[in-house]
Design a protein around this motif. Structure first.
Motif, short mmCIF file in Angstrom:
data_model
loop_
_atom_site.label_atom_id
_atom_site.label_comp_id
_atom_site.label_asym_id
_atom_site.label_seq_id
_atom_site.Cartn_x
_atom_site.Cartn_y
_atom_site.Cartn_z
N LEU A 131 15.67 2.37 4.43
CA LEU A 131 14.59 2.91 3.81
C LEU A 131 14.17 1.56 1.75
N LEU A 132 15.28 0.99 1.38
CA LEU A 132 14.54 -0.26 0.41
C LEU A 132 14.23 -1.11 0.49
N GLU A 133 14.43 -1.41 1.62
CA GLU A 133 13.54 -2.69 2.18
C GLU A 133 12.51 -2.16 2.70
N LYS A 134 11.48 -1.10 3.28
CA LYS A 134 10.18 -0.89 3.50
C LYS A 134 10.39 -0.23 1.89
N GLU A 135 10.60 0.22 1.22
CA GLU A 135 9.95 0.06 0.09
C GLU A 135 9.68 -1.06 -0.36
N ILE A 136 9.97 -1.82 -0.70
CA ILE A 136 9.97 -2.99 -0.94
C ILE A 136 8.67 -3.33 -0.07
N GLU A 137 9.26 -4.00 1.21
CA GLU A 137 7.62 -4.25 1.77
C GLU A 137 6.52 -3.62 1.36
N ALA A 138 6.57 -2.46 1.99
CA ALA A 138 5.40 -1.47 1.28
C ALA A 138 4.56 -2.27 -0.10
N MET A 139 5.54 -2.27 -1.31
CA MET A 139 5.34 -3.19 -2.51
C MET A 139 4.51 -4.37 -2.06
N MET A 140 5.27 -5.45 -1.75
CA MET A 140 4.96 -6.56 -1.67
C MET A 140 3.56 -6.47 -0.96
N GLU A 141 3.06 -5.54 0.07
CA GLU A 141 1.78 -5.54 0.54
C GLU A 141 0.88 -5.27 -0.37
N ARG A 142 1.70 -3.97 -1.51
CA ARG A 142 0.09 -3.81 -1.81
C ARG A 142 -0.14 -4.95 -3.16
N HIS A 143 1.00 -5.77 -3.37
CA HIS A 143 0.96 -6.62 -4.58
C HIS A 143 -0.46 -7.59 -3.61
N SER A 144 -0.15 -7.91 -2.49
CA SER A 144 -0.62 -8.78 -1.69
C SER A 144 -2.40 -7.90 -1.91
N ALA A 145 -2.34 -7.06 -1.54
CA ALA A 145 -4.09 -6.87 -1.24
C ALA A 145 -4.67 -6.77 -2.92
N GLY A 146 -3.76 -6.63 -3.70
CA GLY A 146 -4.95 -6.89 -5.07
C GLY A 146 -4.90 -7.59 -5.35
N ALA A 147 -4.40 -8.94 -4.79
CA ALA A 147 -4.68 -10.45 -5.35
C ALA A 147 -5.51 -10.35 -4.39
N LYS A 148 -5.52 -10.26 -3.89
CA LYS A 148 -6.61 -11.11 -2.23
C LYS A 148 -8.10 -11.31 -2.87
N PRO A 149 -8.55 -10.26 -3.95
CA PRO A 149 -10.08 -10.50 -4.07
C PRO A 149 -10.00 -11.44 -4.85
N PHE A 150 -9.26 -11.92 -6.09
CA PHE A 150 -9.07 -12.96 -6.60
C PHE A 150 -9.42 -13.96 -6.10
N GLU A 151 -8.65 -14.07 -5.00
CA GLU A 151 -8.28 -15.82 -4.11
C GLU A 151 -9.87 -15.58 -3.51
N GLN A 152 -10.35 -15.13 -2.76
CA GLN A 152 -11.70 -14.26 -1.98
C GLN A 152 -12.36 -14.99 -2.74
#
Length: 267
Positions: A131-152
């Motif tokens: 459960l906790l690993e899934k929550e961390i993974e979801a957070m990492m995906e959310r952060h990656s999606a947030g940083a993506k526009p600046f990379e693009q």
């Protein structure tokens, strides 16, 4: 966790922009020559427009929060987290799992609180870990999606600069027969200004912002990883001293030094 102004972001921007423009002025350049509206419209309008195409509506709505994260910094108290987790495992080993009920009510961090509540619910080690690993993974995906526009944006901006330069040269060449030397020189300078703005915005703003968000994400992931390992240690009844050694091993060297010093002071 406390949020404060991120002086490294502001200071870094001022330093790089100040250095570039100071060097430009020392070479005899004029700031007024850089105040051209058309390159700004092409570079920033084009870049923002292209990036917007790749984003969802929810992603656009989250942009103000991303800029807040870039210009502010969250201080994570790793030592306090480790100390609390070790204290809680002492409580659990001495008074039983039920005693953690009073502890859970005092925890402010939602992630840590959920972990303790999973223990109180009687969840086993593997379930809590999943459960906790899934929550961390979801957070990492959310952060990656947030940083993506600046990379693009960092990838698109130089191309927009080239487009602006080409368009400017097209206009210049189209009126070459009737243009004077002064007008021709001004037009060429404005055309190449677009290339400068495209490359500069990518390397001074967009790509550094992308890296900044990645760094902040990594720090939060580390905090949650330590919290998860601490919760799992509590669930499995690990000795507090052993748990502390395990959690400290996750810290970067600078934090380990602080942890070592705090440990000496506590003796």
């Amino acid at each position: 966790m406390k949020r404060k102004i991120d002086l490294t972001t502001i200071g870094g921007l001022l330093l790089c922009l100040g250095g570039i423009f100071a060097g430009y002025l020392m070479e005899g350049g004029s700031l007024s020559a850089l105040l051209a509206v058309s390159p700004l419209l092409i570079i920033f309008g084009g870049t923002i427009g292209v990036v917007t195409i790749t984003m969802s509506v929810s992603g656009l709505k989250s942009m103000p929060k991303l800029f807040r994260n870039i210009f502010t910094d969250v201080t994570y108290d790793f030592q306090a987290l480790i100390t609390n987790l070790c204290d809680w495992t002492k409580v659990s080993r001495k008074d039983g799992i039920v005693a953690l009920g009073n502890v859970a009510e005092t925890i402010e961090d939602p992630f840590v609180k959920r972990g303790i509540e999973y223990i109180l619910d009687g969840s086993d080690y593997d379930t809590i870990k999943e459960l906790l690993e899934k929550e961390i993974e979801a957070m990492m995906e959310r952060h990656s999606a947030g940083a993506k526009p600046f990379e693009q944006a960092g990838a698109f901006a130089p191309t927009m600069g080239i487009i602006g330069t080409v368009l400017g040269l097209v206009v210049i060449l189209g009126g070459l027969g009737s243009a004077g030397i002064e007008e021709l020189g001004h037009g060429i300078a404005t055309a190449f200004l677009a290339t400068f703005m495209g490359v500069a915005s990518a390397n001074l703003i967009f790509l550094p912002f992308n890296e900044k968000l990645k760094g902040k994400s990594a720090k939060e992931v580390l905090y949650k990883e330590i919290a998860m390992q601490g919760v799992l240690g509590i669930q499995s009844g690990v000795n507090p001293k052993t748990l502390r050694k395990k959690l400290v091993a996750y810290l970067p060297e600078s934090e380990k030094d602080v942890e070592a010093n705090s440990g000496k002071e506590g003796k």
